[in-house]
Design a protein around this motif. Structure first.
Motif, mmCIF file in Angstrom:
data_model
loop_
_atom_site.group_PDB
_atom_site.id
_atom_site.type_symbol
_atom_site.label_atom_id
_atom_site.label_comp_id
_atom_site.label_asym_id
_atom_site.label_seq_id
_atom_site.Cartn_x
_atom_site.Cartn_y
_atom_site.Cartn_z
ATOM 1 N N GLU A 44 0.816 -1.219 0.000
ATOM 2 C CA GLU A 44 0.000 0.000 0.000
ATOM 3 C C GLU A 44 0.849 1.269 0.000
ATOM 4 O O GLU A 44 0.377 2.338 -0.387
ATOM 5 N N ASP A 59 0.219 4.959 -1.572
ATOM 6 C CA ASP A 59 -0.132 5.848 -0.466
ATOM 7 C C ASP A 59 1.082 6.004 0.441
ATOM 8 O O ASP A 59 1.304 5.197 1.352
ATOM 9 N N HIS A 103 -2.737 5.560 -9.091
ATOM 10 C CA HIS A 103 -2.720 4.480 -8.101
ATOM 11 C C HIS A 103 -2.859 3.128 -8.797
ATOM 12 O O HIS A 103 -2.177 2.151 -8.448
#
Length: 266
Positions: free
Chosen positions: A27, A31, A196
């Motif tokens: 992740e 992020d 993303h």
């Protein structure tokens, strides 16, 4: 065997031998503010509680019941009917902080805790649904709905015909990480978070190699991110590698549009 206790450490790749830790670490790729240390500490706390069940409850049936009671009743992990984006519900960081998740994220966490409890759970796909399978023996076991903990006990008769049984696809090891990344990719695309999604594709390609379908998806994302030349190269690679794919005409139209765009620029 559980993960070591994490205490104010840098969670480098060497610390992620199990799928759930690799998913959490992943992740950070989309992020940079993901609270990986905090989330790993929360997971370690759950592991410590589950480890105690191994000695307290040697009977596997009672241990499963207690684990599910902790997971769904005491800790209140569940799916949600609230309007939360799919990419958040898929996130293991979000799940461990908020205790709400998608079937996949809940299954990944539940399978991990079942492993900690020495119960050998597996994430599985059956008729398109994500479930958790716990085999007590070769013929007996449980199927668990990860969103609510509802379980069903099964026994395979000795004379059972494999052709009559419900197809069950186990997702184990690195395949769990691939499933997590693939689902996040499509969730990000649905939310138009193309950068993303591109991070997910890059990670999938590091696992799968030069996969033509990931190249196709990367081409789509690069086009959305205004990189038409690189997008065309990826889409053309897909056409060359998968000429019989049912979407090939649509992809060829996209390539033609990109060619026209490049000609206009020149």
């Amino acid at each position: 065997m559980t993960e070591p206790w994490f205490d104010e450490q840098d969670y480098t790749e060497d610390y992620y031998p199990t799928p759930i830790y690799r998913c959490i670490q992943a992740e950070l790729q989309w992020d940079a503010q993901a609270k990986v240390n905090e989330v790993c500490s929360l997971l370690a706390n759950l592991e410590q509680r589950i480890m105690a069940l191994v000695n307290e409850l040697p009977d596997p049936h009672k241990r499963i019941d207690k684990l599910l009671d902790l997971f769904y009743t005491e800790w209140l992990f569940s799916g949600t009917s609230q309007d939360v984006p799919d990419f958040q519900l898929n996130s293991l960081c979000y799940l461990l902080q908020m205790h709400s998740g998608s079937p996949t994220s809940l299954a990944i966490l539940l399978v991990h805790l079942l492993e900690v409890a020495e119960l050998g759970g597996n994430l599985c796909l059956t008729q398109g649904d994500v479930m958790v399978h716990v085999g007590i023996s070769d013929e007996e076991g449980y199927m668990i709905d990860p969103t609510n903990g509802q379980q069903s006990w099964y026994i395979i008769p000795e004379n059972a015909n494999e052709d009559d049984s419900e197809p069950l696809e186990l997702v184990i090891g690195e395949e769990i990480l691939k499933l997590f990344l693939a689902q996040q990719k499509w969730a990000f695309i649905g939310a138009e978070k193309f950068g993303h999604a591109l991070s997910c594709v890059d990670m999938l390609m590091s696992l799968l190699g030069n996969d033509p379908y990931e190249r196709r998806d990367r081409g789509y994302l690069l086009n959305q991110l205004d990189c038409p030349k690189m997008a065309k190269e990826d889409l053309q690679f897909f056409v060359d590698e998968c000429p019989d794919d049912p979407t090939i005409e649509l992809i060829q139209m996209q390539i033609a549009e990109l060619s026209d765009y490049n000609n206009i620029l020149h």
